[in-house]
Design an enzyme around this catalytic site. Structure first.
Site, PDB file in Angstrom:
ATOM      1  N   ARG A  43     -48.604  -6.879  25.604  1.00 25.87           N
ATOM      2  CA  ARG A  43     -47.690  -5.923  25.995  1.00 25.87           C
ATOM      3  C   ARG A  43     -47.763  -4.556  25.644  1.00 25.87           C
ATOM      4  NH1 ARG A  43     -41.636  -8.512  25.295  1.00 25.87           N
ATOM      5  NH2 ARG A  43     -42.731  -8.740  23.329  1.00 25.87           N
ATOM      6  N   LYS A 148     -53.164 -24.150  18.214  1.00 27.68           N
ATOM      7  CA  LYS A 148     -52.283 -25.217  17.927  1.00 27.68           C
ATOM      8  C   LYS A 148     -50.792 -24.180  17.550  1.00 27.68           C
ATOM      9  CE  LYS A 148     -51.314 -25.788  13.257  1.00 27.68           C
ATOM     10  NZ  LYS A 148     -50.924 -24.911  12.173  1.00 27.68           N
ATOM     11  N   ASP A 177     -58.805 -26.843  17.242  1.00 24.93           N
ATOM     12  CA  ASP A 177     -58.586 -26.926  15.730  1.00 24.93           C
ATOM     13  C   ASP A 177     -59.484 -26.520  14.827  1.00 24.93           C
ATOM     14  OD1 ASP A 177     -58.200 -28.125  13.084  1.00 24.93           O
ATOM     15  OD2 ASP A 177     -56.922 -29.977  13.818  1.00 24.93           O
ATOM     16  N   HIS A 178     -59.127 -25.528  14.159  1.00 27.26           N
ATOM     17  CA  HIS A 178     -60.267 -24.829  13.415  1.00 27.26           C
ATOM     18  C   HIS A 178     -60.873 -25.387  12.359  1.00 27.26           C
ATOM     19  CE1 HIS A 178     -57.267 -23.648  10.368  1.00 27.26           C
ATOM     20  NE2 HIS A 178     -58.193 -23.286   9.801  1.00 27.26           N
ATOM     21  N   LYS A 182     -65.410 -25.745  10.915  1.00 28.09           N
ATOM     22  CA  LYS A 182     -66.004 -25.577   9.667  1.00 28.09           C
ATOM     23  C   LYS A 182     -67.412 -26.382   9.261  1.00 28.09           C
ATOM     24  CE  LYS A 182     -61.180 -25.069   7.512  1.00 28.09           C
ATOM     25  NZ  LYS A 182     -61.154 -23.855   7.030  1.00 28.09           N
ATOM     26  N   GLU A 216     -53.236 -25.899  -0.743  1.00 32.31           N
ATOM     27  CA  GLU A 216     -53.295 -24.227  -0.780  1.00 32.31           C
ATOM     28  C   GLU A 216     -52.364 -23.707  -1.895  1.00 32.31           C
ATOM     29  OE1 GLU A 216     -53.284 -22.910   3.664  1.00 32.31           O
ATOM     30  OE2 GLU A 216     -51.984 -24.516   3.561  1.00 32.31           O
ATOM     31  N   ASP A 235     -47.414 -28.713  10.621  1.00 29.20           N
ATOM     32  CA  ASP A 235     -48.499 -27.756  10.376  1.00 29.20           C
ATOM     33  C   ASP A 235     -49.603 -28.330   9.918  1.00 29.20           C
ATOM     34  OD1 ASP A 235     -48.867 -24.736  10.055  1.00 29.20           O
ATOM     35  OD2 ASP A 235     -48.901 -25.155   7.935  1.00 29.20           O
ATOM     36  N   HIS A 240     -55.019 -30.842  11.373  1.00 33.54           N
ATOM     37  CA  HIS A 240     -56.106 -30.768  10.352  1.00 33.54           C
ATOM     38  C   HIS A 240     -56.454 -32.024   9.554  1.00 33.54           C
ATOM     39  CE1 HIS A 240     -55.704 -26.802  11.650  1.00 33.54           C
ATOM     40  NE2 HIS A 240     -54.723 -26.532  10.689  1.00 33.54           N
ATOM     41  N   LYS A 330     -48.314 -26.683  -0.083  1.00 31.90           N
ATOM     42  CA  LYS A 330     -48.332 -25.032  -0.400  1.00 31.90           C
ATOM     43  C   LYS A 330     -47.907 -24.981  -1.684  1.00 31.90           C
ATOM     44  CE  LYS A 330     -48.517 -23.132   4.071  1.00 31.90           C
ATOM     45  NZ  LYS A 330     -49.654 -22.753   4.729  1.00 31.90           N
TER      46      LYS A 330
HETATM   47  C1  BG6 Z   1     -53.238 -23.398   9.756  1.00 34.40           C
HETATM   48  C2  BG6 Z   1     -51.583 -23.624   9.102  1.00 34.40           C
HETATM   49  O1  BG6 Z   1     -53.295 -24.185  10.846  1.00 34.40           O
HETATM   50  O2  BG6 Z   1     -54.034 -23.666   8.743  1.00 34.40           O
HETATM   51  C3  BG6 Z   1     -51.517 -22.732   7.918  1.00 34.40           C
HETATM   52  O3  BG6 Z   1     -50.912 -23.080  10.155  1.00 34.40           O
HETATM   53  C4  BG6 Z   1     -52.780 -23.081   6.687  1.00 34.40           C
HETATM   54  O4  BG6 Z   1     -50.204 -22.955   7.260  1.00 34.40           O
HETATM   55  C5  BG6 Z   1     -53.985 -22.983   7.661  1.00 34.40           C
HETATM   56  O5  BG6 Z   1     -52.521 -22.060   5.850  1.00 34.40           O
HETATM   57  C6  BG6 Z   1     -55.026 -23.263   6.604  1.00 34.40           C
HETATM   58  O6  BG6 Z   1     -56.358 -23.320   7.038  1.00 34.40           O
HETATM   59  P1  BG6 Z   1     -57.724 -22.978   6.159  1.00 34.40           P
HETATM   60  O7  BG6 Z   1     -58.785 -22.715   7.264  1.00 34.40           O
HETATM   61  O8  BG6 Z   1     -57.165 -21.658   5.266  1.00 34.40           O
HETATM   62  O9  BG6 Z   1     -57.680 -24.188   5.342  1.00 34.40           O
END
Ligand code: BG6
Length: 486
Positions: A43, A148, A177-178, A182, A216, A235, A240, A330
């Protein structure tokens, strides 16, 4: 064939922090297909040049001095375009369509629609793309990438899938899914299926249990309002952690293509023993870091879990009786993602007399996913000198020692894959639904009014004390070690 990547949600964080730096890096390394155009849609009113300037600043910031090249950016910038508009306006989307056609000039073009928007816009964008005829593949492939969270439970994931399938074929859909992008996650496939020495012991005969940890150090920060309705299970676990479990537990696919790989992954989900509500409480531990309820956007009485540990059983010939422990949180001691394959003790402990129980830890294979990417094999060695005193020593493979240069960011291979049409590293519709089916009972149980108040842990701990006790009650312990960065 030319390529166009259309980014919906172009002025958002994901675009500037991940997508554009990844595309710029592909370009710098000569991997971006020729004639690739990037078209941002959101936007904020902006010209092409204004968007380019703002992306240049954020990309440089993200890359740091080491890997930003002004020269390469100058070559990349002309491929970036911006179309202002509102996702919910049919006229604005029709204008986007005209702009894309003008930029593509009638050449056959593979188009990727990347939904980097808030999740409530996924369905409306799909509808609009359908009614404008933008999913039709007459002038080249059309693919849609969906970020996601893909739904918030099994029902919402099912209806989102059903809605997407009214416009796109499953083969056009890329659920990202990133974690699968990796290097160290993809390397699990190489470790297992390009070597012969691990596979013979990769089963219930030699393995006692598996631990998958995504810890994390960061807190929820500014994402409080999203996180409070999501919690660690939605999350991190549904996506993951289950992805890591699947690549660790799957059988070798018959070939390396999207369907063969995903069939094997889905079989793992099918083998996970379903839990009913009465058993869920014993099959996991939850926790919340002290101070969470005062984070911006978080309810003062929130019972949302910022830490979770669960135990899953994979009921098949390979894994029967081998628990998979999944844990994430976290505000933990350090940032580490690792998979620990815990082997059984030898059948006869010959050297028990000279070694206290605490020294007789079993063998471990530690797959460090990040940040100290590598693999360590822990085994006992005789301490030089008299007698048979033992010490756990290791064989240590580290990416940083073995391979020069930085590892590609997860989004780089994934963007390239969706541009070139390789869906192996993306979740299929059934995979996402089955994952929710596994996580939903835990979500429901942890939200139930019958649950005791959530245990609190201090930031910097490995979750609540209950997590350590829960493992000990099962005769095991967590492998809590922060990786050493070299
Ligand atoms: C995301 C979550 O999908 O993955 C986050 O929403 C998380 O909460 C993150 O911090 C972690 O990704 P990575 O690649 O830093 O381990």
């Amino acid at each position: 064939m030319s390529h166009t990547v259309v980014i919906f949600g172009a002025s958002g964080d994901l675009t500037s922090r991940k997508l554009i730096p990844a595309l710029a890096s592909l370009q710098r390394n000569g991997l971006l297909p020729e004639n690739t155009k990037i078209v941002g849609f959101s936007r904020t009113p902006m010209t092409d040049d204004a968007w380019r300037a703002s992306l240049r600043a954020t990309t440089e910031d993200h890359a740091g001095n080491a890997s930003f090249s002004a020269e390469s950016w100058e070559a990349f910038a002309p491929s970036i375009h911006y179309q202002p508009g509102d996702i919910s306006s049919a006229e604005d989307l029709a204008r986007l369509k005209e702009r894309l056609e003008a930029l593509e000039g009638g050449r056959p073009t593979a188009r990727v629609y990347y939904l980097a928007t808030a999740p409530q816009f996924y369905a409306p964008v799909v509808t609009a793309l359908g009614s404008l005829g933008m999913a039709s593949e007459d002038s080249g492939p059309r693919r849609i990438v969906i970020e996601k969270p893909f739904g918030t439970d099994l029902d919402t994931a099912r209806s989102l899938n059903a809605h997407i399938h009214t416009v796109f074929q499953e083969s056009q859909v890329y659920r990202i899914d990133h974690y699968l992008g990796k290097e160290s996650v993809q390397n699990i496939l190489a470790l297992r299926f390009a070597n012969t020495i691990f596979e013979p012991v990769w089963n219930r005969r030699y393995i006692d249990h598996v631990q998958i940890t995504v810890a994390e150090e960061v807190t929820v920060g500014r994402r409080g309002s999203y996180y409070d309705s999501s919690g660690v299970l939605r999350d991190m676990f549904q996506n993951h952690l289950l992805q890591l479990l699947m690549v660790t537990a799957m059988e070798a696919p018959v070939r390396f293509n999207a369907d063969a790989v995903r069939n094997e992954k889905v079989k793992v989900l099918d083998a996970i023993r379903p839990l009913d509500l009465s058993h869920v409480a014993d099959a996991g531990v939850r926790g919340q870091y002290a101070g969470y309820t005062t984070e911006p956007g978080v309810a003062a009485s929130s019972q949302t879990a910022t830490f979770g540990a669960i135990r899953l059983e994979v009921d098949n010939w390979r894994w029967q009786g081998v628990p998979f422990y999944l844990r994430s949180g976290k505000a933990m001691s350090c940032r580490t993602t690792q998979i620990v394959i815990g082997f059984r003790q030898p059948p006869l402990e010959l050297f028990a007399a000279e070694n206290a129980r605490s020294q007789r830890e079993a063998n471990r294979l530690v797959i460090q996913i990040q940040p100290a990417e590598g693999i360590q094999l822990h085994f006992h060695t005789k301490v030089p000198g008299d007698g048979m005193r033992l010490r756990l020593t290791d064989l240590n493979f580290q990416y940083s020692r073995e391979f020069a240069g930085r590892l590609p960011e997860a989004y780089e291979p994934l963007l390239l894959d969706c541009m070139t049409g390789d869906a192996s590293l993306f979740a299929r519709a059934d995979e996402v639904e089955k994952s929710w089916g596994i996580i939903d009972p835990f979500v429901r149980a942890w939200q139930s009014v019958d649950m005791a108040p959530i245990p609190v842990y201090e930031p910097g701990d490995w979750g609540p004390a209950a997590s350590t006790a829960w493992m000990q009650a099962q005769g095991r312990s967590w492998f809590d070690l922060c990786p050493v960065l070299t």
